[in-house]
Write an enzyme that holds these catalytic residues in place. Sequence first.
Site, PDB file in Angstrom:
ATOM      1  N   THR A  14       0.818  -1.213   0.000  1.00  9.16           N
ATOM      2  CA  THR A  14       0.000   0.000   0.000  1.00  9.16           C
ATOM      3  C   THR A  14       0.848   1.256   0.000  1.00  9.16           C
ATOM      4  O   THR A  14       0.612   2.190  -0.778  1.00  9.16           O
ATOM      5  CB  THR A  14      -0.924  -0.004   1.235  1.00  9.16           C
ATOM      6  OG1 THR A  14      -1.709  -1.191   1.234  1.00  9.16           O
ATOM      7  CG2 THR A  14      -1.847   1.204   1.218  1.00  9.16           C
ATOM      8  N   VAL A  15       1.876   1.303   0.845  1.00 11.53           N
ATOM      9  CA  VAL A  15       2.716   2.491   0.952  1.00 11.53           C
ATOM     10  C   VAL A  15       3.594   2.642  -0.284  1.00 11.53           C
ATOM     11  O   VAL A  15       3.695   3.732  -0.868  1.00 11.53           O
ATOM     12  CB  VAL A  15       3.576   2.449   2.229  1.00 11.53           C
ATOM     13  CG1 VAL A  15       4.536   3.641   2.274  1.00 11.53           C
ATOM     14  CG2 VAL A  15       2.682   2.445   3.460  1.00 11.53           C
ATOM     15  N   LYS A 107      10.180   0.953  11.265  1.00 10.85           N
ATOM     16  CA  LYS A 107      10.497   1.236  12.671  1.00 10.85           C
ATOM     17  C   LYS A 107      11.264   0.093  13.317  1.00 10.85           C
ATOM     18  O   LYS A 107      12.162   0.313  14.135  1.00 10.85           O
ATOM     19  CB  LYS A 107       9.227   1.526  13.461  1.00 10.85           C
ATOM     20  CG  LYS A 107       8.271   0.349  13.552  1.00 10.85           C
ATOM     21  CD  LYS A 107       7.008   0.675  14.291  1.00 10.85           C
ATOM     22  CE  LYS A 107       6.077  -0.534  14.300  1.00 10.85           C
ATOM     23  NZ  LYS A 107       5.576  -0.888  12.958  1.00 10.85           N
ATOM     24  N   GLU A 131      11.450   9.333   8.588  1.00 17.36           N
ATOM     25  CA  GLU A 131      10.321  10.067   9.160  1.00 17.36           C
ATOM     26  C   GLU A 131       9.087   9.194   9.305  1.00 17.36           C
ATOM     27  O   GLU A 131       8.357   9.271  10.304  1.00 17.36           O
ATOM     28  CB  GLU A 131       9.991  11.281   8.292  1.00 17.36           C
ATOM     29  CG  GLU A 131       8.909  12.176   8.860  1.00 17.36           C
ATOM     30  CD  GLU A 131       9.320  12.852  10.155  1.00 17.36           C
ATOM     31  OE1 GLU A 131       8.734  12.505  11.200  1.00 17.36           O
ATOM     32  OE2 GLU A 131      10.210  13.710  10.127  1.00 17.36           O
ATOM     33  N   VAL A 134       7.929   6.521  12.522  1.00 16.88           N
ATOM     34  CA  VAL A 134       7.276   6.855  13.791  1.00 16.88           C
ATOM     35  C   VAL A 134       6.122   7.812  13.523  1.00 16.88           C
ATOM     36  O   VAL A 134       6.308   8.881  12.955  1.00 16.88           O
ATOM     37  CB  VAL A 134       8.269   7.505  14.785  1.00 16.88           C
ATOM     38  CG1 VAL A 134       7.560   7.845  16.096  1.00 16.88           C
ATOM     39  CG2 VAL A 134       9.454   6.589  15.042  1.00 16.88           C
ATOM     40  N   GLY A 189     -10.055  -3.786  10.360  1.00 18.20           N
ATOM     41  CA  GLY A 189      -8.701  -3.735   9.819  1.00 18.20           C
ATOM     42  C   GLY A 189      -7.734  -2.876  10.608  1.00 18.20           C
ATOM     43  O   GLY A 189      -6.601  -2.643  10.189  1.00 18.20           O
ATOM     44  N   LYS A 207       8.842   2.582  18.654  1.00 15.54           N
ATOM     45  CA  LYS A 207       8.788   3.991  18.254  1.00 15.54           C
ATOM     46  C   LYS A 207       9.372   4.894  19.343  1.00 15.54           C
ATOM     47  O   LYS A 207      10.091   5.856  19.048  1.00 15.54           O
ATOM     48  CB  LYS A 207       7.349   4.376  17.941  1.00 15.54           C
ATOM     49  CG  LYS A 207       6.765   3.608  16.753  1.00 15.54           C
ATOM     50  CD  LYS A 207       5.270   3.798  16.631  1.00 15.54           C
ATOM     51  CE  LYS A 207       4.698   2.987  15.485  1.00 15.54           C
ATOM     52  NZ  LYS A 207       3.213   3.035  15.437  1.00 15.54           N
ATOM     53  N   GLY A 304      -1.493   4.312   7.683  1.00 16.04           N
ATOM     54  CA  GLY A 304      -2.279   4.486   6.467  1.00 16.04           C
ATOM     55  C   GLY A 304      -1.376   4.791   5.292  1.00 16.04           C
ATOM     56  O   GLY A 304      -0.360   5.479   5.426  1.00 16.04           O
TER      57      GLY A 304
END
Length: 439
Positions: A14-15, A107, A131, A134, A189, A207, A304
Amino acid sequence: MVAPLKVGIAGLGTVGAEVVRLLEEQGRVLSARSGRGIRVVAVTARSRVKKRSANLRGIDWARSPLALATDPNVDCFVELMGGSGDPAFSAVEAALKAGKSVVTANKALIAKHGVRLAKAAEKHGGALNYEAAVAGGIPIIKTLREGLAGTSVSRVYGILNGTCNYILSRMEQEGLTFAECLKDAQRLGYAEANPSFDVDGHDTAQKLAILASLAFGTKVSQSAIYVEGISSIKPEDLRAAEELGYRVKLLGVAVRTAKGIEQRVHPTMVPKTSSIAQVMGVTNAVTIDGEGVPPITLVGPGAGGAATAASVVADIADVARGIRATPFGRPVDKLRETKKAPMERHEGGYYIRLMARDLAGTAARIATRLAEQKISLESIVQRHSDGVDAAGATKNGAPVPVILITYATHEDAVYRALAAVQKDKVISGRPQVIRIEKN
């Protein structure tokens, strides 16, 4: 004319797919801001035939993450595979040793191998930007590493796991149990099929280890963090918190004390008037206390595809600009070792819920045991269940909840007092203890 930054991306979930899309759609804006173009030249993923939302036409496929990381045609290696081990670790280290810059959202990788990777980045001249590792879309890494470089930080704490914040928010708002809210979070989810990494606090701890290093100049060490999850929290604790002017949040807290850096993850009561208490649902938030500045709270999406990808793209843009910040805000040889602070030395206020036997002298016995440990009470509330007589005693002699709020005291004193109360046989069951974090 400056040549474009050539990017290779490992991981097209997804990312990863969203990063490809953003780099294509925002190409002109990024070029104007960075002073050079940014172009994805190669990718790799477990499946080449899987349908993806990103347009991959004209982009080469590498045979493996390691091959992509060492490809001489790639300037910036973007790792979006996840996991603290291989192939992510080997590929990232190889890219850094080849003098490339690395951007990652991983992470677990930074928490476990961050110091080693930072050393490789320093030695070979590349950037190590993370970036998105976290708090997803919240720019907390740059804030600590660059924006507050001239500020002495005394405390950094926050809501770093959306799953836990969603569960606690639903429990509070709807009076549901932990199990009921967890099941719903899995259906939507927000929680994994095996949710223990989130609800037991380990995700937050990874984190926090990174934030503590940036804030206090310590080596990243997840083993230095005390970790406690949220499964023990009951609806009655949230109702009591509401009445007493608090909310319960799973916080990651790193604070400078006279005895060193204390790092802890646990359910925490925070005043309802605080900024962090207003953060509900899957949203994340981080508060920074520093010398000479009022508390700074950053709030936003902690996960997300879109939010995480936006942070990844911002890191890539920094590479294109030629920014080479030290990964943890100072050279690796200046980072100090840190040890796990014993929680029995922790000092603060406490919420204590006891099931006290409704007998003459019970309250006096509890008060005596607390006084023996020099614990002062801010408030005490005794509730009776249904079926009380006019004098306030239960007809069936069943235990009744007693809620105590202490002034600042030491944790070992609290548990010594509670052990003595249990020996006196004036309470039943295990006491519930929740730490209080003041503004």
